[in-house]
Design an enzyme around this catalytic site. Structure first.
Site, short mmCIF file in Angstrom:
data_model
loop_
_atom_site.label_atom_id
_atom_site.label_comp_id
_atom_site.label_asym_id
_atom_site.label_seq_id
_atom_site.Cartn_x
_atom_site.Cartn_y
_atom_site.Cartn_z
N GLY A 65 -3.47 -112.42 1.27
CA GLY A 65 -4.27 -113.50 0.01
C GLY A 65 -2.72 -113.08 -0.61
N CYS A 66 -2.71 -113.50 -2.31
CA CYS A 66 -1.30 -113.66 -2.73
C CYS A 66 -0.43 -112.79 -2.87
CB CYS A 66 -1.62 -114.55 -4.53
SG CYS A 66 -0.17 -114.53 -5.33
N PHE A 67 0.38 -112.59 -2.56
CA PHE A 67 1.59 -111.05 -2.37
C PHE A 67 1.38 -111.11 -3.82
CE2 PHE A 67 5.00 -113.89 -0.77
CZ PHE A 67 4.85 -115.54 -2.75
#
Length: 244
Positions: A65-67
């Site tokens: 997902g979003c880092f």
């Protein structure tokens, strides 16, 4: 930079309004596993792990997902020396946020974790990853962010990492830790490219962001609750990054 491009409505909904809309069924994306209550249980430890060696520094690359959230979690893990947001799975020419966000480059938003295996093992880092950092049952998606750039992937940097990761996924699937099979895949690190400066230390620099407060800070809370021995109160930040 305050939102993820795939869901610009996060910029106009407060954390409370967003959760209310989700509860009312007004938003259509899969949010089943995003509740903080489902992020505070440790999955079983891996039956196969790396042997303690003489090396004082090793590298692990994770996507889930979003880092921002992955980086934020592992910056609070004891034994981690650095966690850097970036891109893996594609070429150098397309390793820019705007291009990666199209979902056509092969890249996944990833985090390169440098750690001391004398303090924490590769397997224990994977255990934290599966327990609190990501929902491994979501395919090409994590919470509001969808597309192959948000896939769950372990980018193995050595044959041993590949073997341990595959064995661990098989172990967790066999144990039916989740009601759905694990969608996280194991790939090979073909080149990690550091993300733009404004993506580094994002969770620490922007704790009041609606996105961070809703989707990522619960993961850090879950880390502290579920892995107290591994929790590091003061995050290990990427140096020389200004608040942008």
């Amino acid at each position: 930079m305050a939102t993820k491009h795939s869901h610009p409505w996060i910029a106009v909904l407060s954390g409370a309004a967003l959760l209310a809309a989700l509860a009312a069924g007004g938003l259509s994306f899969h949010f089943t596993h995003a509740r903080a209550a489902e992020l505070d249980r440790a999955v079983p430890p891996p039956a196969l792990d790396q042997s303690a060696g003489a090396s004082a520094r090793e590298t692990l690359i994770l996507a889930g997902g979003c880092f921002w959230g992955i980086q934020g979690v592992f910056q609070h893990v004891r034994g981690v020396e650095q966690a850097v947001s970036g891109y893996d799975g594609g070429g150098a020419s397309t390793a820019q946020y705007e291009t990666v966000s199209t979902g056509t480059t092969g890249h996944a938003e990833s985090v390169r974790i440098t750690y001391d295996p004398r303090v924490i093992s590769y397997g224990q880092l994977l255990r934290i990853y599966f327990s609190v950092a990501t929902d491994p049952t979501q395919l090409n998606q994590q919470y509001p962010d969808s597309g192959p750039q948000y896939r769950g992937e372990i980018f193995a940097t050595t044959p041993d990492q590949d073997k341990i990761a595959r064995a661990y996924i098989a172990q967790l699937n066999e144990a039916k830790v989740w009601s759905e099979p694990i969608a996280t895949i194991v790939g090979r690190d073909t080149g990690f490219y550091v993300a733009e400066g404004y993506h580094q230390n994002y969770l620490t620099l922007h704790p009041d962001s609606d996105y961070i407060a809703t989707f990522d800070l619960p993961k850090v809370t879950a880390l502290q609750k579920t892995f107290p021995a591994e929790f590091l109160a003061q995050p290990v930040l990427v140096p020389d990054v200004k608040d942008q």
